[in-house]
Write an enzyme that holds these catalytic residues in place. Sequence first.
Site, PDB file in Angstrom:
ATOM      1  N   TYR A 113      -8.454  -3.756  -7.287  1.00 13.08           N
ATOM      2  CA  TYR A 113      -7.637  -3.075  -8.280  1.00 13.08           C
ATOM      3  C   TYR A 113      -8.513  -2.643  -9.452  1.00 13.08           C
ATOM      4  CZ  TYR A 113      -3.805  -5.106  -5.630  1.00 13.08           C
ATOM      5  OH  TYR A 113      -2.939  -5.456  -4.614  1.00 13.08           O
ATOM      6  N   ASN A 140       3.612   2.124  -3.896  1.00 10.73           N
ATOM      7  CA  ASN A 140       3.254   3.171  -2.945  1.00 10.73           C
ATOM      8  C   ASN A 140       4.385   3.305  -1.933  1.00 10.73           C
ATOM      9  OD1 ASN A 140       2.047   4.830  -1.014  1.00 10.73           O
ATOM     10  ND2 ASN A 140       0.784   3.194  -0.190  1.00 10.73           N
ATOM     11  N   CYS A 148      -2.670   1.274   0.876  1.00 10.79           N
ATOM     12  CA  CYS A 148      -2.629   0.264  -0.175  1.00 10.79           C
ATOM     13  C   CYS A 148      -3.031  -1.117   0.349  1.00 10.79           C
ATOM     14  CB  CYS A 148      -1.249   0.225  -0.818  1.00 10.79           C
ATOM     15  SG  CYS A 148       0.120   0.107   0.332  1.00 10.79           S
ATOM     16  N   HIS A 149      -2.998  -1.312   1.666  1.00  7.80           N
ATOM     17  CA  HIS A 149      -3.404  -2.597   2.247  1.00  7.80           C
ATOM     18  C   HIS A 149      -4.904  -2.834   2.098  1.00  7.80           C
ATOM     19  CE1 HIS A 149      -3.858   0.353   5.510  1.00  7.80           C
ATOM     20  NE2 HIS A 149      -4.821  -0.423   5.964  1.00  7.80           N
ATOM     21  N   GLU A 175      -8.316  -2.753  11.579  1.00  5.69           N
ATOM     22  CA  GLU A 175      -9.390  -1.851  11.158  1.00  5.69           C
ATOM     23  C   GLU A 175     -10.771  -2.514  11.215  1.00  5.69           C
ATOM     24  OE1 GLU A 175      -8.567  -0.057   7.343  1.00  5.69           O
ATOM     25  OE2 GLU A 175      -6.494   0.383   7.901  1.00  5.69           O
TER      26      GLU A 175
END
Length: 191
Positions: A113, A140, A148-149, A175
């Site tokens: 962040y 979001n 956003c993850h 991912e």
Amino acid sequence: MAKKRHSRYPCEVSAMVSIQQYQSPLGGILLAADEVGLVGLWFEGQKYFANTLPVGHCAQTTPILAEAKRWLDIYFAGKEPDFLPPLHPVGSSFQQSVWKILLTIPYGQIITYGDIARQLAAQQGGRVSAQAVGGAVGHNKVSIIIPCHRVVGANGSLTGYAGGIDKKIKLLELEHADMSRLFIPKKGTAL
């Protein structure tokens, strides 16, 4: 009192937002799109689930929803999609600027962040708080596609995913993100 007009057709041509369900390996997802692009992608039961979905929505297939489903099919097959479906999330100018940065986070990578706050401060001048960024990330409306993850706390905390920390972990694992320094906070939070 005006008489309510009923249509024999489930969807009026003038419906502004179309919706479709998508069954992912992580559970049901609701997709919503207007004529411009995807306005929502929510895991069933997540915090803020469909909170911006207008009453006048209609369950039907559209080219935008078909593109979003194709993107999700590729993504959940463990591949990085090489396109974005048209997007049209509605939010404040600050939220829009945060979501634009989220779209630049590479597949399988994470940022904090604070990293986003520093990028915004450099773009806009002045200071931007990581907490303000967290609020925009947490709201979001098009999760997964606007990733956003991929945002974590400065200390490696897997915090702040409205879909739930369990789903955030599964998405990062899908991912093949380096999660060696990440941890689940003792008390979970979702902004």
